[in-house]
Every structure is written in structure tokens, then in C-alpha cells.
Design a protein around this motif. Structure first.
Motif, PDB file in Angstrom:
ATOM      1  N   LYS A  40      40.182  32.817  37.856  1.00  0.00           N
ATOM      2  CA  LYS A  40      39.777  33.759  38.905  1.00  0.00           C
ATOM      3  C   LYS A  40      40.953  34.111  39.810  1.00  0.00           C
ATOM      4  O   LYS A  40      41.159  35.277  40.147  1.00  0.00           O
ATOM      5  CB  LYS A  40      38.631  33.186  39.726  1.00  0.00           C
ATOM      6  CG  LYS A  40      38.138  34.130  40.811  1.00  0.00           C
ATOM      7  CD  LYS A  40      36.837  33.679  41.394  1.00  0.00           C
ATOM      8  CE  LYS A  40      36.313  34.542  42.515  1.00  0.00           C
ATOM      9  NZ  LYS A  40      36.720  35.906  42.594  1.00  0.00           N
ATOM     10  N   GLU A  41      41.743  33.110  40.171  1.00  0.00           N
ATOM     11  CA  GLU A  41      42.888  33.363  41.045  1.00  0.00           C
ATOM     12  C   GLU A  41      43.887  34.304  40.374  1.00  0.00           C
ATOM     13  O   GLU A  41      44.397  35.233  41.007  1.00  0.00           O
ATOM     14  CB  GLU A  41      43.566  32.044  41.413  1.00  0.00           C
ATOM     15  CG  GLU A  41      44.618  32.202  42.484  1.00  0.00           C
ATOM     16  CD  GLU A  41      45.088  30.874  43.032  1.00  0.00           C
ATOM     17  OE1 GLU A  41      46.288  30.584  42.887  1.00  0.00           O
ATOM     18  OE2 GLU A  41      44.261  30.132  43.590  1.00  0.00           O
ATOM     19  N   LEU A  42      44.146  34.091  39.098  1.00  0.00           N
ATOM     20  CA  LEU A  42      45.088  34.962  38.390  1.00  0.00           C
ATOM     21  C   LEU A  42      44.524  36.370  38.197  1.00  0.00           C
ATOM     22  O   LEU A  42      45.254  37.354  38.302  1.00  0.00           O
ATOM     23  CB  LEU A  42      45.472  34.357  37.040  1.00  0.00           C
ATOM     24  CG  LEU A  42      46.366  33.126  37.105  1.00  0.00           C
ATOM     25  CD1 LEU A  42      46.591  32.563  35.712  1.00  0.00           C
ATOM     26  CD2 LEU A  42      47.693  33.446  37.774  1.00  0.00           C
ATOM     27  N   ILE A  43      43.242  36.460  37.926  1.00  0.00           N
ATOM     28  CA  ILE A  43      42.617  37.777  37.757  1.00  0.00           C
ATOM     29  C   ILE A  43      42.615  38.545  39.071  1.00  0.00           C
ATOM     30  O   ILE A  43      42.906  39.740  39.108  1.00  0.00           O
ATOM     31  CB  ILE A  43      41.174  37.624  37.209  1.00  0.00           C
ATOM     32  CG1 ILE A  43      41.225  37.147  35.753  1.00  0.00           C
ATOM     33  CG2 ILE A  43      40.400  38.930  37.332  1.00  0.00           C
ATOM     34  CD1 ILE A  43      39.886  36.677  35.211  1.00  0.00           C
ATOM     35  N   ASP A  44      42.330  37.846  40.157  1.00  0.00           N
ATOM     36  CA  ASP A  44      42.173  38.498  41.459  1.00  0.00           C
ATOM     37  C   ASP A  44      43.483  38.830  42.166  1.00  0.00           C
ATOM     38  O   ASP A  44      43.503  39.685  43.044  1.00  0.00           O
ATOM     39  CB  ASP A  44      41.329  37.623  42.393  1.00  0.00           C
ATOM     40  CG  ASP A  44      39.870  37.551  41.973  1.00  0.00           C
ATOM     41  OD1 ASP A  44      39.446  38.372  41.129  1.00  0.00           O
ATOM     42  OD2 ASP A  44      39.162  36.663  42.481  1.00  0.00           O
ATOM     43  N   SER A  45      44.572  38.150  41.817  1.00  0.00           N
ATOM     44  CA  SER A  45      45.801  38.324  42.592  1.00  0.00           C
ATOM     45  C   SER A  45      47.002  38.679  41.718  1.00  0.00           C
ATOM     46  O   SER A  45      47.591  37.815  41.067  1.00  0.00           O
ATOM     47  CB  SER A  45      46.112  37.052  43.383  1.00  0.00           C
ATOM     48  OG  SER A  45      47.333  37.201  44.066  1.00  0.00           O
TER      49      SER A  45
END
Length: 79
Positions: A40-45
Motif C-alpha cells: 500500500k505504501e509503495l502504491i500510494d507514494s
């Protein structure tokens, strides 16, 4: 890592010798929530993707080129 991409890896064996928080994520075996958070962190940022990816590429270029790996291997045999 050599393609400038962040890493998500299981924290098993010697993986932690190469992968740390500056280049990606080490996930404990079976930690589904940890994997979910990392994805999620990589997808979102985009900024985090770029930072960790650039750090990963730099680590490979500084420590794991063919010449450096051959030199390190040679040093083991010369000891």
C-alpha cells in the motif's frame, strides 16, 4: 534492485544483508499485514517508490558490481 525498483522481501536467510528500509521492506515470514502495508505504501507514494528505488540502484552500483564481487571473492581465497 539493479533496475532502480524498491524491494519487498521475506526476512529469511541472508536477505537482510542486502535489503533494509532504505531500499525496501523486509517482511517476516507469514506477516500478511506487513506485506499489505508495504504494498500500500509503495502504491500510494510515488516519492517513496522513487527514493527506495534510487537507493536500491545505488547500493547495487556501489557494492555488487561484477568487479567488486570478484575482488571480494578473491580476498576470501587469499586469506
Amino acid at each position: 534492485m539493479s533496475f532502480g525498483l524498491p524491494v519487498i522481501a521475506s526476512d529469511v536467510g541472508g536477505v537482510s544483508e542486502i535489503v533494509d528500509n532504505s531500499v525496501g521492506y523486509l517482511i517476516k515470514r507469514g506477516d500478511k499485514e506487513g506485506l499489505k502495508r508495504a504494498l500500500k505504501e509503495l502504491i500510494d507514494s510515488k516519492a517513496i517508490r522513487l527514493e527506495k528505488g534510487n537507493n536500491a540502484r545505488k547500493r547495487i552500483e556501489e557494492s555488487f558490481t561484477l568487479d567488486k564481487m570478484l575482488s571480494k571473492t578473491e580476498q576470501v581465497y587469499l586469506q
